[in-house]
Write an enzyme that holds these catalytic residues in place. Sequence first.
Site, PDB file in Angstrom:
ATOM      1  N   ARG A 105      40.363  43.289  39.970  1.00 24.01           N
ATOM      2  CA  ARG A 105      39.736  41.962  39.983  1.00 24.01           C
ATOM      3  C   ARG A 105      40.663  40.926  40.601  1.00 24.01           C
ATOM      4  O   ARG A 105      41.896  40.982  40.427  1.00 24.01           O
ATOM      5  CB  ARG A 105      39.287  41.537  38.581  1.00 24.01           C
ATOM      6  CG  ARG A 105      40.315  40.910  37.643  1.00 24.01           C
ATOM      7  CD  ARG A 105      41.356  41.852  37.123  1.00 24.01           C
ATOM      8  NE  ARG A 105      40.827  43.055  36.507  1.00 24.01           N
ATOM      9  CZ  ARG A 105      40.508  43.122  35.212  1.00 24.01           C
ATOM     10  NH1 ARG A 105      40.731  42.103  34.426  1.00 24.01           N
ATOM     11  NH2 ARG A 105      40.070  44.256  34.717  1.00 24.01           N
ATOM     12  N   GLY A 148      44.418  40.179  40.584  1.00 23.16           N
ATOM     13  CA  GLY A 148      45.127  41.019  41.542  1.00 23.16           C
ATOM     14  C   GLY A 148      45.689  42.232  40.822  1.00 23.16           C
ATOM     15  O   GLY A 148      46.852  42.600  40.980  1.00 23.16           O
ATOM     16  N   HIS A 149      44.853  42.843  40.008  1.00 23.58           N
ATOM     17  CA  HIS A 149      45.252  44.031  39.253  1.00 23.58           C
ATOM     18  C   HIS A 149      44.037  44.662  38.589  1.00 23.58           C
ATOM     19  O   HIS A 149      42.949  44.062  38.559  1.00 23.58           O
ATOM     20  CB  HIS A 149      46.308  43.686  38.193  1.00 23.58           C
ATOM     21  CG  HIS A 149      45.885  42.608  37.252  1.00 23.58           C
ATOM     22  ND1 HIS A 149      44.961  42.795  36.272  1.00 23.58           N
ATOM     23  CD2 HIS A 149      46.234  41.306  37.180  1.00 23.58           C
ATOM     24  CE1 HIS A 149      44.789  41.679  35.617  1.00 23.58           C
ATOM     25  NE2 HIS A 149      45.533  40.737  36.160  1.00 23.58           N
ATOM     26  N   ALA A 150      44.246  45.855  38.058  1.00 25.75           N
ATOM     27  CA  ALA A 150      43.238  46.515  37.217  1.00 25.75           C
ATOM     28  C   ALA A 150      43.919  46.881  35.901  1.00 25.75           C
ATOM     29  O   ALA A 150      45.152  46.801  35.787  1.00 25.75           O
ATOM     30  CB  ALA A 150      42.717  47.772  37.912  1.00 25.75           C
TER      31      ALA A 150
END
Length: 128
Positions: free
Chosen positions: A90, A43-45
Amino acid sequence: MRLPKVPEARGNLTHIEGNVQIPFKIKRVYYHYDLPAGCKRGGHAHCETQNLIIALSGSFDVVLDDGYRRQSVHLQQPHQGLYIGPMVWRELENFATASLSLVLASTSYDESDYLRDYDEFLKAVRGR
Ligand code: TYD
């Protein structure tokens, strides 16, 4: 990407060296385990970090989003690695019971390398 697999009667072995099988030097390793049913990770890049994700045990899906397209990759073999470059959102989900993920990273942990807000991520990739 397919990783090397050395099969022997006594079992299989997979080996990974930075800048050999994968396109970065490995600076950090972490893993997810004891995952409760239905959980989601990621839940981040990352602005800079490159990752390789492997399902060492069990299976799970990795949803990849480059700001334009989303695709889901199912990982379930310890000799299969998913490379994720910088600036790719992702999400890891649909973990089978007792799954174990291994994540190789090109950088030391640095919270300022994360984009954890999806709208900020979109602005960052689309503004480039
Ligand atoms: P996070 O990166 O959000 O986990 P996920 O793999 O699900 O995306 O990290 C969860 C917590 O762990 C967060 O508080 C930061 C901490 N953490 C570290 O301290 N060092 C690390 O190398 C990593 C990956 C996370």
